[in-house]
Design a protein around this motif. Structure first.
Motif, PDB file in Angstrom:
ATOM      1  N   ARG A 196       3.903  -3.623  14.713  1.00  0.00           N
ATOM      2  CA  ARG A 196       4.114  -4.208  13.378  1.00  0.00           C
ATOM      3  C   ARG A 196       4.690  -3.152  12.432  1.00  0.00           C
ATOM      4  N   ALA A 197       4.185  -1.926  12.538  1.00  0.00           N
ATOM      5  CA  ALA A 197       4.686  -0.850  11.677  1.00  0.00           C
ATOM      6  C   ALA A 197       6.161  -0.584  11.920  1.00  0.00           C
ATOM      7  N   GLU A 198       6.578  -0.624  13.170  1.00  0.00           N
ATOM      8  CA  GLU A 198       7.979  -0.348  13.482  1.00  0.00           C
ATOM      9  C   GLU A 198       8.906  -1.381  12.864  1.00  0.00           C
ATOM     10  N   ARG A 199       8.397  -2.596  12.660  1.00  0.00           N
ATOM     11  CA  ARG A 199       9.231  -3.659  12.092  1.00  0.00           C
ATOM     12  C   ARG A 199       9.316  -3.597  10.570  1.00  0.00           C
ATOM     13  N   LEU A 200       8.459  -2.792   9.938  1.00  0.00           N
ATOM     14  CA  LEU A 200       8.435  -2.728   8.476  1.00  0.00           C
ATOM     15  C   LEU A 200       9.492  -1.767   7.957  1.00  0.00           C
ATOM     16  N   SER A 201      10.183  -2.169   6.904  1.00  0.00           N
ATOM     17  CA  SER A 201      11.185  -1.308   6.282  1.00  0.00           C
ATOM     18  C   SER A 201      10.505  -0.176   5.517  1.00  0.00           C
ATOM     19  N   PHE A 202      11.122   0.994   5.532  1.00  0.00           N
ATOM     20  CA  PHE A 202      10.608   2.118   4.758  1.00  0.00           C
ATOM     21  C   PHE A 202      10.885   1.967   3.264  1.00  0.00           C
ATOM     22  N   THR A 203      11.615   0.926   2.881  1.00  0.00           N
ATOM     23  CA  THR A 203      11.809   0.650   1.454  1.00  0.00           C
ATOM     24  C   THR A 203      10.609  -0.071   0.859  1.00  0.00           C
ATOM     25  N   LEU A 204       9.701  -0.541   1.698  1.00  0.00           N
ATOM     26  CA  LEU A 204       8.514  -1.228   1.203  1.00  0.00           C
ATOM     27  C   LEU A 204       7.617  -0.281   0.419  1.00  0.00           C
ATOM     28  N   ASP A 205       6.954  -0.827  -0.586  1.00  0.00           N
ATOM     29  CA  ASP A 205       5.877  -0.091  -1.242  1.00  0.00           C
ATOM     30  C   ASP A 205       4.770   0.130  -0.208  1.00  0.00           C
ATOM     31  N   PRO A 206       4.215   1.348  -0.110  1.00  0.00           N
ATOM     32  CA  PRO A 206       3.146   1.584   0.869  1.00  0.00           C
ATOM     33  C   PRO A 206       1.967   0.629   0.712  1.00  0.00           C
ATOM     34  N   ARG A 207       1.701   0.153  -0.495  1.00  0.00           N
ATOM     35  CA  ARG A 207       0.601  -0.795  -0.675  1.00  0.00           C
ATOM     36  C   ARG A 207       0.881  -2.106   0.046  1.00  0.00           C
ATOM     37  N   ALA A 245       2.564   8.943  -1.134  1.00  0.00           N
ATOM     38  CA  ALA A 245       2.800   7.586  -0.647  1.00  0.00           C
ATOM     39  C   ALA A 245       1.582   7.056   0.102  1.00  0.00           C
ATOM     40  N   THR A 246       1.014   7.869   0.949  1.00  0.00           N
ATOM     41  CA  THR A 246      -0.143   7.448   1.730  1.00  0.00           C
ATOM     42  C   THR A 246      -1.320   7.107   0.830  1.00  0.00           C
ATOM     43  N   ALA A 247      -1.577   7.968  -0.137  1.00  0.00           N
ATOM     44  CA  ALA A 247      -2.716   7.763  -1.032  1.00  0.00           C
ATOM     45  C   ALA A 247      -2.554   6.532  -1.919  1.00  0.00           C
ATOM     46  N   SER A 248      -1.315   6.130  -2.178  1.00  0.00           N
ATOM     47  CA  SER A 248      -1.081   5.055  -3.155  1.00  0.00           C
ATOM     48  C   SER A 248      -1.721   3.740  -2.759  1.00  0.00           C
ATOM     49  N   ALA A 249      -2.001   3.539  -1.467  1.00  0.00           N
ATOM     50  CA  ALA A 249      -2.615   2.288  -1.010  1.00  0.00           C
ATOM     51  C   ALA A 249      -4.130   2.310  -1.107  1.00  0.00           C
ATOM     52  N   GLY A 250      -4.720   3.450  -1.443  1.00  0.00           N
ATOM     53  CA  GLY A 250      -6.176   3.528  -1.493  1.00  0.00           C
ATOM     54  C   GLY A 250      -6.765   3.474  -0.093  1.00  0.00           C
ATOM     55  N   GLY A 251      -7.983   2.955   0.006  1.00  0.00           N
ATOM     56  CA  GLY A 251      -8.653   2.890   1.299  1.00  0.00           C
ATOM     57  C   GLY A 251      -9.347   4.195   1.644  1.00  0.00           C
ATOM     58  N   ASP A 252      -9.366   4.533   2.922  1.00  0.00           N
ATOM     59  CA  ASP A 252     -10.020   5.763   3.397  1.00  0.00           C
ATOM     60  C   ASP A 252      -9.037   6.917   3.234  1.00  0.00           C
ATOM     61  N   VAL A 253      -8.836   7.339   1.987  1.00  0.00           N
ATOM     62  CA  VAL A 253      -7.696   8.183   1.630  1.00  0.00           C
ATOM     63  C   VAL A 253      -7.773   9.565   2.261  1.00  0.00           C
ATOM     64  N   ASP A 254      -8.957  10.132   2.395  1.00  0.00           N
ATOM     65  CA  ASP A 254      -9.016  11.464   2.990  1.00  0.00           C
ATOM     66  C   ASP A 254      -8.544  11.435   4.442  1.00  0.00           C
ATOM     67  N   THR A 255      -8.905  10.392   5.173  1.00  0.00           N
ATOM     68  CA  THR A 255      -8.527  10.333   6.577  1.00  0.00           C
ATOM     69  C   THR A 255      -7.063   9.956   6.763  1.00  0.00           C
ATOM     70  N   THR A 256      -6.576   8.974   6.032  1.00  0.00           N
ATOM     71  CA  THR A 256      -5.156   8.632   6.175  1.00  0.00           C
ATOM     72  C   THR A 256      -4.276   9.814   5.781  1.00  0.00           C
ATOM     73  N   CYS A 257      -4.653  10.510   4.712  1.00  0.00           N
ATOM     74  CA  CYS A 257      -3.852  11.666   4.279  1.00  0.00           C
ATOM     75  C   CYS A 257      -3.998  12.842   5.242  1.00  0.00           C
ATOM     76  N   ALA A 258      -5.175  13.022   5.846  1.00  0.00           N
ATOM     77  CA  ALA A 258      -5.337  14.084   6.839  1.00  0.00           C
ATOM     78  C   ALA A 258      -4.424  13.835   8.035  1.00  0.00           C
ATOM     79  N   ILE A 259      -4.389  12.603   8.515  1.00  0.00           N
ATOM     80  CA  ILE A 259      -3.528  12.278   9.649  1.00  0.00           C
ATOM     81  C   ILE A 259      -2.070  12.522   9.294  1.00  0.00           C
ATOM     82  N   VAL A 260      -1.658  12.026   8.134  1.00  0.00           N
ATOM     83  CA  VAL A 260      -0.266  12.187   7.717  1.00  0.00           C
ATOM     84  C   VAL A 260       0.073  13.662   7.519  1.00  0.00           C
ATOM     85  N   GLY A 261      -0.816  14.424   6.891  1.00  0.00           N
ATOM     86  CA  GLY A 261      -0.562  15.849   6.689  1.00  0.00           C
ATOM     87  C   GLY A 261      -0.369  16.590   7.990  1.00  0.00           C
TER      88      GLY A 261
END
Length: 296
Positions: A196-207, A245-261
């Motif tokens: 599903r992620a591969e089908r999403l455009s990078f122009t989308l808002d991360p939220r 960008a990752t943090a802008s969606a909220g959620g489990d922000v420390d973990t999503t940002c750790a993975i992205v970092g």
């Protein structure tokens, strides 16, 4: 210590500390505070995400590979000496049992009614390992799985770890993330989320993307890894943009940002603005203090 793996670890720790600071705001204010870029003053401590990644890196630095028994001991020792790093309740039980001498093969299947944890812990700590073995994707898959199963018995947790490790390896080599990740991630719910992620455009808002992929609120690999990999693929060579960008969606922000970092830093570098103040990492050149050899 391989330089790329160290850069990945530092990026992971930066993302972890950056993400964790947003929890200083009440839930209703958090997303707006991120949108306003209201950074929290003071030193930003990192969490169990970084603590466990440090254990993975120490094992690799000492032994050059993951043999399953060694990281179990390392995770348990790290937790025992510093248990105040936001470990989840289930993982606390597992790590206490391991520290008391239990066999990880028996402990990890006792949680979640015998299914094992499918949480995001195996994925959040693994990016430096992916960079360590970046020249051999077969080794990336094998070693990511090996470090996952000692604490997370569920196949989706291992799949999430494999996806993140391959993403970090691919990005370190300047390759497109999502095709490489989809080629190596075992079939299941994590892989379906990545498709599903591969089908999403990078122009989308991360939220908007998070509404489709998850944002870590369910604390599972299924709900965390597809969104984090999508965010990393959106900004593969810009660490700061990727973290905002990752943090802008909220959620489990420390973990999503750790993975992205951890995924983005090997290509982008781990430098950050001077007003960002993550807690320093321990001396990575120092011996870890463990006197043992890998099990055979």
């Amino acid at each position: 210590m391989r330089p790329g793996a160290e850069v990945s670890l530092r990026g992971l720790a930066l993302g972890d500390a950056f993400g964790e600071r947003w929890f200083a705001y009440p839930v209703k204010e958090r997303v707006q505070a991120i949108a306003d870029r209201r950074l929290v003053a003071g030193v930003w401590p990192w969490t169990d995400d970084t603590a466990m990644a440090l254990s993975v890196v120490h094992v690799l630095r000492e032994f050059g590979r993951i043999d399953r028994d060694t990281p179990a001991q390392a995770f348990a020792t790290t937790f025992h000496h510093d248990p105040h790093r936001k470990y989840g309740s289930g993982m606390r039980r597992v790590l206490r049992a391991l520290h008391d001498g239990a066999d990880w093969r028996e402990v990890t299947v006792t949680v979640f009614d015998g299914q094992g944890s499918w949480g995001n812990g195996a994925a959040m700590r693994v990016a430096p390992l992916g960079v360590w073995f970046a020249d051999d994707l077969d080794a990336v898959v094998d070693q990511a799985h090996a470090q996952a199963v000692v604490t997370h018995a569920h196949p989706e947790a291992a799949a999430g770890a494999i996806a993140v490790a391959v993403a970090a390896a691919a990005n370190a080599r300047g390759r497109d993330l999502l095709p490489a990740v989809l080629d190596r991630t075992p079939e299941g719910e994590v892989a379906a989320g990545l498709r599903r992620a591969e089908r999403l455009s990078f122009t989308l808002d991360p939220r908007t993307a998070a509404n489709e992929l998850g944002r870590g609120r369910r604390l599972s690999a299924v709900d965390t890894v597809p969104y984090a990999v999508w965010c990393a693929a959106r900004h593969p060579d810009d660490l700061i943009a990727a973290l905002w960008a990752t943090a802008s969606a909220g959620g489990d922000v420390d973990t999503t940002c750790a993975i992205v970092g951890g995924i983005v830093a090997p290509r982008a570098g781990s430098d950050h603005p001077p007003q960002w103040t993550p807690e320093p990492l321990p001396d990575l050149s120092a011996a870890s203090g463990r006197d043992r050899t890998p099990a055979t």
